[in-house]
Motif scaffolding. Sequence first.
Motif, PDB file in Angstrom:
ATOM      1  N   ASN A   1       0.813  -1.214   0.000  1.00 32.49           N
ATOM      2  CA  ASN A   1       0.000   0.000   0.000  1.00 32.49           C
ATOM      3  C   ASN A   1       0.846   1.263   0.000  1.00 32.49           C
ATOM      4  OD1 ASN A   1      -2.850  -0.608  -0.116  1.00 32.49           O
ATOM      5  ND2 ASN A   1      -2.613  -1.623   1.859  1.00 32.49           N
ATOM      6  N   SER A   2       2.003   1.226   0.656  1.00 34.62           N
ATOM      7  CA  SER A   2       2.842   2.428   0.649  1.00 34.62           C
ATOM      8  C   SER A   2       3.349   2.715  -0.762  1.00 34.62           C
ATOM      9  CB  SER A   2       4.014   2.279   1.623  1.00 34.62           C
ATOM     10  OG  SER A   2       4.873   1.226   1.237  1.00 34.62           O
ATOM     11  N   ILE A   3       3.729   1.670  -1.501  1.00 36.60           N
ATOM     12  CA  ILE A   3       4.158   1.868  -2.893  1.00 36.60           C
ATOM     13  C   ILE A   3       3.005   2.406  -3.728  1.00 36.60           C
ATOM     14  CG2 ILE A   3       4.829   0.642  -5.015  1.00 36.60           C
ATOM     15  CD1 ILE A   3       6.536  -1.191  -3.278  1.00 36.60           C
TER      16      ILE A   3
ATOM     17  N   ILE B   1       9.515   5.337  -2.543  1.00 38.08           N
ATOM     18  CA  ILE B   1       9.086   4.167  -3.325  1.00 38.08           C
ATOM     19  C   ILE B   1      10.168   3.098  -3.323  1.00 38.08           C
ATOM     20  CG2 ILE B   1       8.534   3.368  -5.666  1.00 38.08           C
ATOM     21  CD1 ILE B   1       7.172   6.106  -6.120  1.00 38.08           C
ATOM     22  N   GLU B   2      11.419   3.508  -3.511  1.00 42.93           N
ATOM     23  CA  GLU B   2      12.525   2.544  -3.522  1.00 42.93           C
ATOM     24  C   GLU B   2      12.703   1.883  -2.159  1.00 42.93           C
ATOM     25  OE1 GLU B   2      15.790   4.859  -4.848  1.00 42.93           O
ATOM     26  OE2 GLU B   2      15.066   5.026  -6.925  1.00 42.93           O
ATOM     27  N   ASN B   3      12.573   2.660  -1.090  1.00 44.07           N
ATOM     28  CA  ASN B   3      12.691   2.091   0.261  1.00 44.07           C
ATOM     29  C   ASN B   3      11.559   1.097   0.535  1.00 44.07           C
ATOM     30  OD1 ASN B   3      14.972   3.635   0.786  1.00 44.07           O
ATOM     31  ND2 ASN B   3      13.825   5.285   1.749  1.00 44.07           N
ATOM     32  N   SER B   4      10.361   1.446   0.105  1.00 46.15           N
ATOM     33  CA  SER B   4       9.221   0.551   0.302  1.00 46.15           C
ATOM     34  C   SER B   4       9.397  -0.731  -0.502  1.00 46.15           C
ATOM     35  CB  SER B   4       7.912   1.246  -0.094  1.00 46.15           C
ATOM     36  OG  SER B   4       7.629   2.331   0.758  1.00 46.15           O
ATOM     37  N   TYR B   5      10.000  -0.618  -1.674  1.00 50.61           N
ATOM     38  CA  TYR B   5      10.219  -1.813  -2.491  1.00 50.61           C
ATOM     39  C   TYR B   5      11.222  -2.763  -1.822  1.00 50.61           C
ATOM     40  CZ  TYR B   5      11.075  -4.819  -6.497  1.00 50.61           C
ATOM     41  OH  TYR B   5      11.187  -5.921  -7.316  1.00 50.61           O
ATOM     42  N   GLU B   6      12.247  -2.202  -1.186  1.00 45.71           N
ATOM     43  CA  GLU B   6      13.208  -3.043  -0.473  1.00 45.71           C
ATOM     44  C   GLU B   6      12.515  -3.820   0.644  1.00 45.71           C
ATOM     45  OE1 GLU B   6      16.413  -3.698  -1.198  1.00 45.71           O
ATOM     46  OE2 GLU B   6      15.980  -2.556  -3.026  1.00 45.71           O
ATOM     47  N   ILE B   7      11.572  -3.170   1.319  1.00 51.37           N
ATOM     48  CA  ILE B   7      10.806  -3.856   2.368  1.00 51.37           C
ATOM     49  C   ILE B   7       9.913  -4.922   1.736  1.00 51.37           C
ATOM     50  CG2 ILE B   7       9.043  -3.551   4.150  1.00 51.37           C
ATOM     51  CD1 ILE B   7      10.126  -0.704   4.548  1.00 51.37           C
ATOM     52  N   LEU B   8       9.303  -4.582   0.598  1.00 52.79           N
ATOM     53  CA  LEU B   8       8.440  -5.538  -0.097  1.00 52.79           C
ATOM     54  C   LEU B   8       9.206  -6.812  -0.444  1.00 52.79           C
ATOM     55  CD1 LEU B   8       5.797  -6.291  -1.613  1.00 52.79           C
ATOM     56  CD2 LEU B   8       6.725  -5.084  -3.597  1.00 52.79           C
ATOM     57  N   LYS B   9      10.427  -6.667  -0.918  1.00 52.45           N
ATOM     58  CA  LYS B   9      11.229  -7.840  -1.280  1.00 52.45           C
ATOM     59  C   LYS B   9      11.453  -8.750  -0.076  1.00 52.45           C
ATOM     60  CE  LYS B   9      15.016  -6.852  -3.359  1.00 52.45           C
ATOM     61  NZ  LYS B   9      16.241  -6.092  -3.673  1.00 52.45           N
TER      62      LYS B   9
END
Length: 691
Positions: free
Chosen positions: A282-284, A312-320
């Motif tokens: 949701n953050s992305i 967005i990039e930080n949230s993607y790292e968490i998503l991974k």
Amino acid sequence: MSEILKIINTYKNQLKNEDGLLGEIYFHEKGRLNINDGIFHFFKKRINEISLEEKDLDLRLTREKLLLGFYDNESVWKKFVVFTEKGLYAFSTCNNDDDYGEYDNILNVIYWDDLEAVKLEYNDDGKHAIRFQIKEGNGNDEFYHSVKRYGLAGEYFGANKYLACKLIFQLLNDINNKNTELNSVRQEVFQKKIDFIDKAIHAGKYKDVLSKLILENKDDYRARYFYHNYRIQAFYGLGENLNIINEVHDFRKFYDRNNFIHDSTLFYLYGMAYQYNEDSLNSIRWFNRALDEESKNETKDLDEIEELQSHIENSYEILKKEFAEIPIQKRKFIFMSDKILSSEMEGLVVLKTNDPPEKLKFPLSHPQLNEVYTFHPNNSSSYIPLKVYQKELFVDKLREFLLLLDVLGATKIDVINKNRNIEKNANSSEKTFGGKADYKFVGANVDYKKEKTDEDQLERELNLAFHQKLSPKKAPYIPEGLIWFHTDINWQRMAEQRMNGSLMSHRELITSKQIESLSSHELTKVNVELNALFAKANVDYQKDDFSKSSSENHYALEIQVEFEDIDNLKQVHINTPNTLLDSNQTSKINLDKYKDDVLFMLEDDGVIDEVERKLLDRKIEKYGISINEAEQIEKELMFNNDELKYLEEYKLLLEEGVIGEIEESMLERYAKRYDINKERKNIIERSIIKN
């Protein structure tokens, strides 16, 4: 008394005695505008209608809000101007619809806070008007287009002489100067509060922040933003994540009440709220919405764009890192892109082709750019290209079954093709598609060649009608790493019979319909969403190919097997004490699956219709549960009329946002009214939450 009303009262006698002001003038007395009821309701109705229609404003004018009014009825046009704490509203309507039908209603709105300066214009021909210099930004060019171009003629105020128009100009000028002065004072006070709150936040005094924050002007946008923004930071510091989401919901309600367009500021706060809650999906999504809005602005703020991209990039790292823990229904499909895009479809996630989560498994040579994948129904960390998912699952299950037969001591295996349902145009040996993106995908407007048909490929790969003779040496055992075996009770029973030595031959029918995990409705939704994603990725896309490939290609194979006598096989030690699932455990798993299916069918209206009944009957057969067990589950979950009423109330509260203490108290009262006990209440609520 407000400062603006004080200024108006200083001009009261001059306005009353000015001969050049024709028409009626109404003043604020005894808490309301002393205007005639008929005139007020006539203009109130029309002003509210045109403000909603043309300016997307819900003014809701009341006599208590009006500080000064001018009404001129001396010409074909009726003119009505009112002053409020926020600004002035100048409205004119034509008496003659035949001559002026196309221009019968005109509304100009001027907010004091948007006003830079006021000027008086006087021409030699005797015409005079008041000009307004509007502040730049915030969409003012479009909103004030007419006012900036034409101003307001003196006739709006009933001023047919220069001195009368000059008096109106002086009044407006004094109001503007006072408002500018007040804004300066407010800004100074506001800045002091901001500095204090910043220090408290940095010092970790989050409770002090919550206690000191007071929303003095509930209608002021900037005050609202900082109020909610600092409360979000304080709740984050206290670890009260649920309150963070509620705070943004409250800010959104302020937008909705004032008919504000949802903008990048609101989207940014949602992104931060979900980032604080470690909800990377949701953050992305919200940060991308904010980025899209910010990128549309003519005067782009490059610092803000850079900050959003960083979020967005930080949230993607968490998503991974957390991808494997995300419920499968929220990651049922993934789209591979070279950008971190967001999907509006629940269940479809966008991942970077060159930077996917480490624990994901793909077929050889995958993942590929602009490819769509869906999860393996029995292995949620494995993903299959959506364009061939049906065939791949079918082949995967068939191979596992043949392996199982081998280790159970098969001597002869015959695979017979029972169904040749080949897609239309199957005789064509080659299909060519053209386009601008290097993307191998059925239906995409790209360059690739599809040789022959899917069934031809399957025949070449498996030799559909083949015979195999084997010479088993080891005693039957269940190998590790099986996927389909643990969800198919028929295979488990066959294996158990074989392990006991009582089974000498067996027939098994494996069809692609048995393993379909995606509905045509889901595939249609995917097509719609991909249309939007491909547009962002600059890829042409032709929809509906998923649903076509799913409905037109079905395979059915019968496997006939003969086994060696178990007494002839050498007994060897194998480590399989826990490989064969206990039938009671399997039965419980399938009963839980059926309960989830029933809850899904009841989600929309609380009843099972004819179509849903047929689907559930297929599930009963698939899970191998009895009719009595199915009826018991349905009886437990089906809702009576009072429970359906409670369900509707629960849905309405959910639509407003998260269920908090106030909403839970209301639900308790509804449950008491409809005589619903706590256990049934939880079941009803889970029917929505689960799905």
